[in-house]
Motif scaffolding. Structure first.
Motif, PDB file in Angstrom:
ATOM      1  N   CYS A   9       0.835  -1.212   0.000  1.00 60.59           N
ATOM      2  CA  CYS A   9       0.000   0.000   0.000  1.00 60.59           C
ATOM      3  C   CYS A   9       0.861   1.249   0.000  1.00 60.59           C
ATOM      4  CB  CYS A   9      -0.929  -0.005   1.206  1.00 60.59           C
ATOM      5  SG  CYS A   9      -2.157  -1.333   1.203  1.00 60.59           S
ATOM      6  N   ARG A  10       1.898   1.251   0.810  1.00 60.25           N
ATOM      7  CA  ARG A  10       2.784   2.414   0.876  1.00 60.25           C
ATOM      8  C   ARG A  10       3.436   2.669  -0.476  1.00 60.25           C
ATOM      9  NH1 ARG A  10       5.376   1.328   5.559  1.00 60.25           N
ATOM     10  NH2 ARG A  10       6.826  -0.073   4.486  1.00 60.25           N
ATOM     11  N   GLU A  11       3.870   1.604  -1.134  1.00 60.30           N
ATOM     12  CA  GLU A  11       4.551   1.758  -2.420  1.00 60.30           C
ATOM     13  C   GLU A  11       3.599   2.272  -3.493  1.00 60.30           C
ATOM     14  OE1 GLU A  11       8.224   1.701  -4.385  1.00 60.30           O
ATOM     15  OE2 GLU A  11       7.752   1.280  -2.282  1.00 60.30           O
ATOM     16  N   ILE A  12       2.365   1.815  -3.491  1.00 58.67           N
ATOM     17  CA  ILE A  12       1.368   2.334  -4.434  1.00 58.67           C
ATOM     18  C   ILE A  12       1.226   3.846  -4.278  1.00 58.67           C
ATOM     19  CG2 ILE A  12      -1.103   2.340  -4.999  1.00 58.67           C
ATOM     20  CD1 ILE A  12      -1.098  -0.639  -3.991  1.00 58.67           C
ATOM     21  N   LEU A  13       1.170   4.291  -3.044  1.00 56.73           N
ATOM     22  CA  LEU A  13       0.926   5.705  -2.767  1.00 56.73           C
ATOM     23  C   LEU A  13       2.171   6.556  -2.959  1.00 56.73           C
ATOM     24  CD1 LEU A  13      -1.391   5.276   0.336  1.00 56.73           C
ATOM     25  CD2 LEU A  13      -2.028   5.561  -2.075  1.00 56.73           C
ATOM     26  N   VAL A  14       3.350   5.987  -2.748  1.00 53.34           N
ATOM     27  CA  VAL A  14       4.585   6.704  -3.055  1.00 53.34           C
ATOM     28  C   VAL A  14       4.696   6.912  -4.564  1.00 53.34           C
ATOM     29  CG1 VAL A  14       7.107   6.492  -3.108  1.00 53.34           C
ATOM     30  CG2 VAL A  14       5.855   6.006  -0.992  1.00 53.34           C
ATOM     31  N   GLN A  15       4.432   5.868  -5.330  1.00 50.38           N
ATOM     32  CA  GLN A  15       4.503   5.971  -6.793  1.00 50.38           C
ATOM     33  C   GLN A  15       3.499   6.989  -7.325  1.00 50.38           C
ATOM     34  OE1 GLN A  15       4.532   2.325  -9.220  1.00 50.38           O
ATOM     35  NE2 GLN A  15       2.937   3.259 -10.486  1.00 50.38           N
ATOM     36  N   LEU A  16       2.383   7.131  -6.649  1.00 48.47           N
ATOM     37  CA  LEU A  16       1.312   8.000  -7.111  1.00 48.47           C
ATOM     38  C   LEU A  16       1.775   9.435  -7.345  1.00 48.47           C
ATOM     39  CD1 LEU A  16      -1.828   8.255  -7.560  1.00 48.47           C
ATOM     40  CD2 LEU A  16      -1.910   9.036  -5.182  1.00 48.47           C
ATOM     41  N   TYR A  17       2.772   9.893  -6.586  1.00 50.08           N
ATOM     42  CA  TYR A  17       3.184  11.285  -6.712  1.00 50.08           C
ATOM     43  C   TYR A  17       3.663  11.595  -8.119  1.00 50.08           C
ATOM     44  CZ  TYR A  17       8.228  11.616  -7.257  1.00 50.08           C
ATOM     45  OH  TYR A  17       9.487  11.609  -7.778  1.00 50.08           O
ATOM     46  N   ALA A  18       4.205  10.589  -8.814  1.00 52.44           N
ATOM     47  CA  ALA A  18       4.719  10.816 -10.170  1.00 52.44           C
ATOM     48  C   ALA A  18       3.591  11.060 -11.170  1.00 52.44           C
ATOM     49  CB  ALA A  18       5.552   9.623 -10.617  1.00 52.44           C
ATOM     50  N   TYR A  19       2.377  10.696 -10.803  1.00 48.74           N
ATOM     51  CA  TYR A  19       1.254  10.834 -11.728  1.00 48.74           C
ATOM     52  C   TYR A  19       0.211  11.835 -11.241  1.00 48.74           C
ATOM     53  CZ  TYR A  19       3.417   6.658 -13.553  1.00 48.74           C
ATOM     54  OH  TYR A  19       4.332   5.781 -14.067  1.00 48.74           O
ATOM     55  N   ALA A  20       0.030  11.964  -9.943  1.00 50.56           N
ATOM     56  CA  ALA A  20      -1.011  12.846  -9.407  1.00 50.56           C
ATOM     57  C   ALA A  20      -0.439  13.978  -8.560  1.00 50.56           C
ATOM     58  CB  ALA A  20      -2.008  12.043  -8.577  1.00 50.56           C
ATOM     59  N   GLY A  21       0.875  13.975  -8.324  1.00 54.12           N
ATOM     60  CA  GLY A  21       1.494  15.072  -7.583  1.00 54.12           C
ATOM     61  C   GLY A  21       1.731  14.757  -6.117  1.00 54.12           C
ATOM     62  N   PHE A  22       2.648  15.502  -5.517  1.00 55.88           N
ATOM     63  CA  PHE A  22       3.000  15.306  -4.113  1.00 55.88           C
ATOM     64  C   PHE A  22       1.825  15.506  -3.171  1.00 55.88           C
ATOM     65  CE2 PHE A  22       7.635  15.737  -5.112  1.00 55.88           C
ATOM     66  CZ  PHE A  22       8.051  14.622  -4.419  1.00 55.88           C
ATOM     67  N   PRO A  23       0.982  16.549  -3.340  1.00 60.23           N
ATOM     68  CA  PRO A  23      -0.090  16.743  -2.348  1.00 60.23           C
ATOM     69  C   PRO A  23      -1.003  15.525  -2.209  1.00 60.23           C
ATOM     70  CG  PRO A  23       0.195  18.725  -3.652  1.00 60.23           C
ATOM     71  CD  PRO A  23       1.034  17.668  -4.295  1.00 60.23           C
ATOM     72  N   ARG A  24      -1.449  14.954  -3.326  1.00 57.79           N
ATOM     73  CA  ARG A  24      -2.322  13.784  -3.250  1.00 57.79           C
ATOM     74  C   ARG A  24      -1.585  12.580  -2.645  1.00 57.79           C
ATOM     75  NH1 ARG A  24      -6.778  15.018  -6.772  1.00 57.79           N
ATOM     76  NH2 ARG A  24      -7.531  16.894  -5.723  1.00 57.79           N
ATOM     77  N   SER A  25      -0.322  12.419  -3.021  1.00 52.98           N
ATOM     78  CA  SER A  25       0.458  11.304  -2.488  1.00 52.98           C
ATOM     79  C   SER A  25       0.659  11.443  -0.989  1.00 52.98           C
ATOM     80  CB  SER A  25       1.808  11.223  -3.200  1.00 52.98           C
ATOM     81  OG  SER A  25       2.606  10.172  -2.686  1.00 52.98           O
ATOM     82  N   LEU A  26       1.024  12.618  -0.532  1.00 53.25           N
ATOM     83  CA  LEU A  26       1.261  12.842   0.897  1.00 53.25           C
ATOM     84  C   LEU A  26      -0.019  12.660   1.706  1.00 53.25           C
ATOM     85  CD1 LEU A  26       3.605  15.945   0.634  1.00 53.25           C
ATOM     86  CD2 LEU A  26       4.278  13.634   1.331  1.00 53.25           C
ATOM     87  N   ASN A  27      -1.132  13.201   1.211  1.00 55.28           N
ATOM     88  CA  ASN A  27      -2.398  13.034   1.924  1.00 55.28           C
ATOM     89  C   ASN A  27      -2.808  11.568   1.997  1.00 55.28           C
ATOM     90  OD1 ASN A  27      -2.514  15.796   2.219  1.00 55.28           O
ATOM     91  ND2 ASN A  27      -3.986  16.122   0.575  1.00 55.28           N
ATOM     92  N   ALA A  28      -2.573  10.845   0.910  1.00 57.04           N
ATOM     93  CA  ALA A  28      -2.924   9.428   0.889  1.00 57.04           C
ATOM     94  C   ALA A  28      -2.052   8.627   1.849  1.00 57.04           C
ATOM     95  CB  ALA A  28      -2.792   8.884  -0.533  1.00 57.04           C
ATOM     96  N   LEU A  29      -0.758   8.953   1.909  1.00 55.75           N
ATOM     97  CA  LEU A  29       0.133   8.258   2.834  1.00 55.75           C
ATOM     98  C   LEU A  29      -0.257   8.540   4.285  1.00 55.75           C
ATOM     99  CD1 LEU A  29       3.460   8.847   0.920  1.00 55.75           C
ATOM    100  CD2 LEU A  29       2.523   6.596   1.518  1.00 55.75           C
ATOM    101  N   ALA A  30      -0.688   9.764   4.549  1.00 56.57           N
ATOM    102  CA  ALA A  30      -1.150  10.091   5.906  1.00 56.57           C
ATOM    103  C   ALA A  30      -2.377   9.256   6.266  1.00 56.57           C
ATOM    104  CB  ALA A  30      -1.469  11.581   6.012  1.00 56.57           C
ATOM    105  N   GLU A  31      -3.253   9.042   5.293  1.00 56.43           N
ATOM    106  CA  GLU A  31      -4.435   8.214   5.557  1.00 56.43           C
ATOM    107  C   GLU A  31      -4.040   6.760   5.780  1.00 56.43           C
ATOM    108  OE1 GLU A  31      -8.426   7.495   6.304  1.00 56.43           O
ATOM    109  OE2 GLU A  31      -7.277   9.366   6.176  1.00 56.43           O
TER     110      GLU A  31
END
Length: 260
Positions: free
Chosen positions: A94-116
């Protein structure tokens, strides 16, 4: 645009409609073949075999988690994370999915998702659920090797080297994609390439205005061993989650973006 690829002695011809659709299919570099034998490339390249069975529950939940995170829908992400962990995803997955996400949706969405994810993991521990931590990545390429390794990873994922005027116009983005996205993130072998592409397809299907990139990643998904029938399994998944627009975008891309 038509490009011709020579890969392992086999000539492949493929027509692609939009230059922008190539942004992740990407590029070539002299010396890339020399990196094909490096350990990180070998571990991930073993994941290119054709998948014979339908998508597994963890694979489906990978796409669902990425889709919810990409749109910033935290309640839906919360539900997807619980469902993914219940289906057998690890905390590391799960963490890796959300870390990778920043490359496609940006840091804000990735960081918020990791916090969740942190909140979900803690809540589940308090409930007595013993979610597996999962694996950390193996050794990564050295910084000075990232360009060559990333170029090789790109070329393997795309099915061959691709050039475009966009990358001549903006060479910095070419470098960032090669060195970081494909040289670093796609060398992290704690998430195989099939699931990385399912995460990317889920995220792009959930977002608006990225149809060209979605079609490009459907082609990459085929290159790593997923079939159209398997990718189409995500359509009813999104429908069942009430994500009709995501399902429709994915269905249209599958209908119009098949490899030719």
């Amino acid at each position: 645009m038509r490009f011709v690829i020579n890969l392992d002695g086999i000539t492949i011809r493929r027509r692609m409609g939009s230059l922008l659709a190539l942004w992740v299919a990407l590029f070539c570099s002299s010396g890339a073949a020399e990196e094909a034998s490096r350990p990180t490339s070998i571990r991930n390249r073993t994941m290119l075999t054709q998948q014979q069975h339908p998508l597994t529950a963890p694979q489906k939940q990978t796409a669902a988690i990425a889709a919810s995170a990409a749109t910033g829908d935290i309640p839906a992400l919360n539900a997807a994370l619980h469902q993914g962990l219940d289906a057998g995803l690890t905390i590391s997955d799960c963490r890796e999915i959300l870390v990778q996400l920043y490359a496609y949706a940006g840091f804000p969405r990735s960081l918020n998702a990791l916090a969740e994810l942190m909140k979900v993991a803690e809540a589940r521990r308090e409930q007595g659920k013993n979610d597996a931590e999962g694996n950390t990545p193996g050794p990564l390429p050295k910084p000075e090797e990232m360009l060559a390794v990333g170029t090789q990873n790109q070329t393997t994922l795309a099915g061959g080297p691709v050039k475009g005027a966009l990358f001549d116009f903006a060479p910095a983005i070419d470098s960032y994609l090669k060195v970081h996205l494909f040289g670093d993130i796609f060398s992290r072998d704690n998430l195989d390439w099939k699931r990385r592409e399912l995460a990317t397809v889920g995220a792009l299907a959930a977002m608006t205005g990225v149809e060209s990139q979605l079609k490009a990643h459907l082609n990459i998904s085929r290159n790593v061993g997923l079939t159209d029938a398997q990718l189409a399994e995500l359509v009813p998944l999104f429908e069942s989650r009430g994500e009709q627009n995501t399902a429709q975008r994915l269905q249209r891309a599958l209908e119009s973006g098949s490899a030719q």
